[in-house]
Design an enzyme around this catalytic site. Structure first.
Site, PDB file in Angstrom:
ATOM      1  N   HIS A   1      14.568  30.815 -13.385  1.00  9.34           N
ATOM      2  CA  HIS A   1      14.059  31.842 -14.306  1.00  9.34           C
ATOM      3  C   HIS A   1      14.187  31.368 -15.759  1.00  9.34           C
ATOM      4  O   HIS A   1      13.261  31.534 -16.557  1.00  9.34           O
ATOM      5  CB  HIS A   1      14.836  33.140 -14.075  1.00  9.34           C
ATOM      6  CG  HIS A   1      14.446  34.266 -14.963  1.00  9.34           C
ATOM      7  ND1 HIS A   1      13.220  34.878 -14.890  1.00  9.34           N
ATOM      8  CD2 HIS A   1      15.134  34.897 -15.951  1.00  9.34           C
ATOM      9  CE1 HIS A   1      13.170  35.845 -15.798  1.00  9.34           C
ATOM     10  NE2 HIS A   1      14.305  35.867 -16.449  1.00  9.34           N
TER      11      HIS A   1
ATOM     12  N   GLN B   1      14.254  28.279 -16.811  1.00  6.76           N
ATOM     13  CA  GLN B   1      13.263  27.220 -17.020  1.00  6.76           C
ATOM     14  C   GLN B   1      11.879  27.818 -17.251  1.00  6.76           C
ATOM     15  O   GLN B   1      11.116  27.337 -18.081  1.00  6.76           O
ATOM     16  CB  GLN B   1      13.238  26.273 -15.819  1.00  6.76           C
ATOM     17  CG  GLN B   1      14.446  25.374 -15.712  1.00  6.76           C
ATOM     18  CD  GLN B   1      14.525  24.389 -16.860  1.00  6.76           C
ATOM     19  OE1 GLN B   1      15.512  24.339 -17.574  1.00  6.76           O
ATOM     20  NE2 GLN B   1      13.498  23.623 -17.073  1.00  6.76           N
TER      21      GLN B   1
ATOM     22  N   HIS C   1      11.288  30.707 -18.632  1.00  5.99           N
ATOM     23  CA  HIS C   1      11.319  31.219 -20.014  1.00  5.99           C
ATOM     24  C   HIS C   1      11.048  30.097 -21.001  1.00  5.99           C
ATOM     25  O   HIS C   1      10.276  30.267 -21.954  1.00  5.99           O
ATOM     26  CB  HIS C   1      12.676  31.850 -20.329  1.00  5.99           C
ATOM     27  CG  HIS C   1      12.761  33.303 -20.019  1.00  5.99           C
ATOM     28  ND1 HIS C   1      12.258  34.272 -20.838  1.00  5.99           N
ATOM     29  CD2 HIS C   1      13.296  33.951 -18.958  1.00  5.99           C
ATOM     30  CE1 HIS C   1      12.471  35.456 -20.316  1.00  5.99           C
ATOM     31  NE2 HIS C   1      13.096  35.286 -19.166  1.00  5.99           N
TER      32      HIS C   1
END
Length: 114
Positions: A87, A89, A91
């Site tokens: 998650h 990564q 972002h």
């Protein structure tokens, strides 16, 4: 802003801290870029430029965190991959893409304004 120097080695809670650093800095970079776009749409290009510079700094911090994770892993699976890390990564990649596109949009608004 989450600083890379705040990271310490080799515990699960520290990995969570690193992941949160990715999310926080990437989110801040993205948010600043969108605020810069809003300012550009209003014709305030000086503020937009300043916000994009701040966004770049936040993105650099996130990238440093990512680089540390890659270095610590050494291609050997040493870093535990979790859904939260994936998650984070996501972002980071979304923030990078948003910054690139917003940079182009700001330039277009500037050309139209002239």
């Amino acid at each position: 802003m989450f600083e890379l120097d705040d990271i310490q080695d080799d515990t699960v809670s520290e990995l969570e801290e690193v992941v949160m650093g990715l999310i926080i800095n990437a989110g801040q970079a993205r948010s600043l870029a969108y605020t810069a776009l809003k300012k550009a749409k209003e014709g305030d290009f000086a503020t937009a430029k300043s916000l994009m510079e701040q966004s770049h700094s936040a993105l650099n911090e996130a990238h440093k965190v990512q680089t540390k994770l890659i270095e610590d892993d050494m291609g050997e699976g040493r870093v535990k991959v979790s859904l939260v890390l994936v998650h984070a990564q996501d972002h980071l990649m979304n923030a990078m893409l948003a910054r690139e596109l917003i940079t182009e949009l700001i330039e277009l608004h500037e050309k139209i304004e002239r």
